[in-house]
Design a protein around this motif. Structure first.
Motif, short mmCIF file in Angstrom:
data_model
loop_
_atom_site.label_atom_id
_atom_site.label_comp_id
_atom_site.label_asym_id
_atom_site.label_seq_id
_atom_site.Cartn_x
_atom_site.Cartn_y
_atom_site.Cartn_z
N GLY A 269 10.13 -7.53 7.65
CA GLY A 269 10.39 -7.45 6.22
C GLY A 269 10.45 -8.79 5.52
N GLY B 103 6.10 -9.80 6.08
CA GLY B 103 5.86 -9.16 4.80
C GLY B 103 5.47 -10.12 3.70
N SER C 176 5.58 -1.92 -2.27
CA SER C 176 6.53 -2.79 -1.58
C SER C 176 6.25 -2.80 -0.09
CB SER C 176 7.96 -2.30 -1.84
OG SER C 176 8.86 -2.89 -0.93
N LYS D 58 8.25 -3.83 2.14
CA LYS D 58 9.46 -3.39 2.83
C LYS D 58 9.50 -1.88 2.97
CE LYS D 58 11.93 -7.50 1.29
NZ LYS D 58 12.91 -8.08 0.34
N GLY E 77 17.41 -1.71 6.59
CA GLY E 77 16.33 -1.46 5.64
C GLY E 77 16.85 -1.24 4.23
N TRP F 197 14.57 -1.16 1.16
CA TRP F 197 13.81 0.06 1.49
C TRP F 197 14.52 1.29 0.92
CZ3 TRP F 197 15.53 3.64 5.57
CH2 TRP F 197 14.65 4.72 5.76
#
Length: 264
Positions: free
Chosen positions: A43, A47, A57, A59, A127, A132
């Protein structure tokens, strides 16, 4: 021995294995730390270098892949746990008790699934902290978790089967080395639209792709796959049926091989 006795024996042995973790926290720590590292590594680091088509996104995009990666790790965890049971004589002690012959190996599979679920709780918590979200409501969110549980349970039994099928069950582990590249030949952590055509086809028909795409669909996460391949056109159907179809022969075969190994 009746099915009720089998279930009771399995439940008691699962409880025993979970209590044993309190005295051996070294098995719990990797279950917590590994998902934490996976989420943060993907992430926050990887990412930053990947752009999800449609400005989604990353994530959100990568979380289904992290869940699938932990499910895959169930194979090696099951192998290591069963090898330890065989090495320290625990299986022999179980065989001397008036319990169902299959209870120990079934209990091992259930205990590993519970440990996997703990890892997923860590994943979900971290997350959520980094941004997330599941966008399709509670029921569809739980449906995605259910698919992952089914997928993870398949890998646990594949790990058990791989362990008891080798010439030396205590050293078997080749299955995990075969499965690991499969994860990265899927859209788990990066969009596949820029790959060569033949490699896109491999990714589309990879079983990992179905479960990852299905969870993204159920969770409302970015899902940038435009293809006519059946597994990713109907991911929920494939991700549901494939593990069931494979578990039907894998579990009896693994139990039979287990009986053969412990009966030597």
């Amino acid at each position: 021995m009746s099915s009720a006795d089998m279930l009771m024996d399995t439940r008691l042995l699962v409880g025993r294995q979970m209590r044993h973790l309190k005295r051996g926290p070294e098995r719990v720590v990797p279950v917590i730390i590994t998902p934490l590292i996976l989420v943060l590594l993907n992430g926050l680091l990887i990412g930053s270098a990947i752009v999800v088509p449609g400005d989604g996104s990353y994530k959100d995009f990568m979380m289904a892949g992290v869940f699938a990666q932990v499910a895959m790790l169930g194979m090696s965890n099951a192998q290591n746990g069963l090898k330890e049971d065989l090495r320290n004589g625990l299986v022999d002690r179980f065989q001397s008790l008036p319990i169902a012959r299959s209870a120990a190996v079934v209990a091992r599979s259930v205990a590993e699934l519970l440990m996997m679920f703990v890892g997923w709780l860590v994943i979900a918590g971290v997350g959520l902290l980094i941004g997330w979200r599941m966008h399709e409501g509670f029921l569809r969110g739980m449906a995605g978790i259910g698919l992952m549980l089914l997928f993870g349970y398949l890998f646990i039994w594949l790990g058990i089967l791989g362990t008891v099928s080798g010439r030396n069950p205590q050293s078997s582990g080749i299955g995990s080395m075969i499965v690991m590249p499969m994860l990265f030949l899927s859209p788990a952590f990066f969009p596949i639209d820029n790959l060569p055509g033949w490699l896109q086809t491999v990714c589309e028909w990879n079983p990992f792709s179905s479960v990852v795409v299905a969870c993204r669909e159920l969770w409302g996460n970015p899902n940038p796959i435009v293809t006519g391949a059946f597994p990713v056109e109907h991911p929920v159907l494939v991700a549901t049926l494939l593990p069931i179809v494979l578990l039907i022969p894998v579990i009896p075969l693994a139990v039979r091989r287990y009986h053969s190994v412990v009966g030597r």
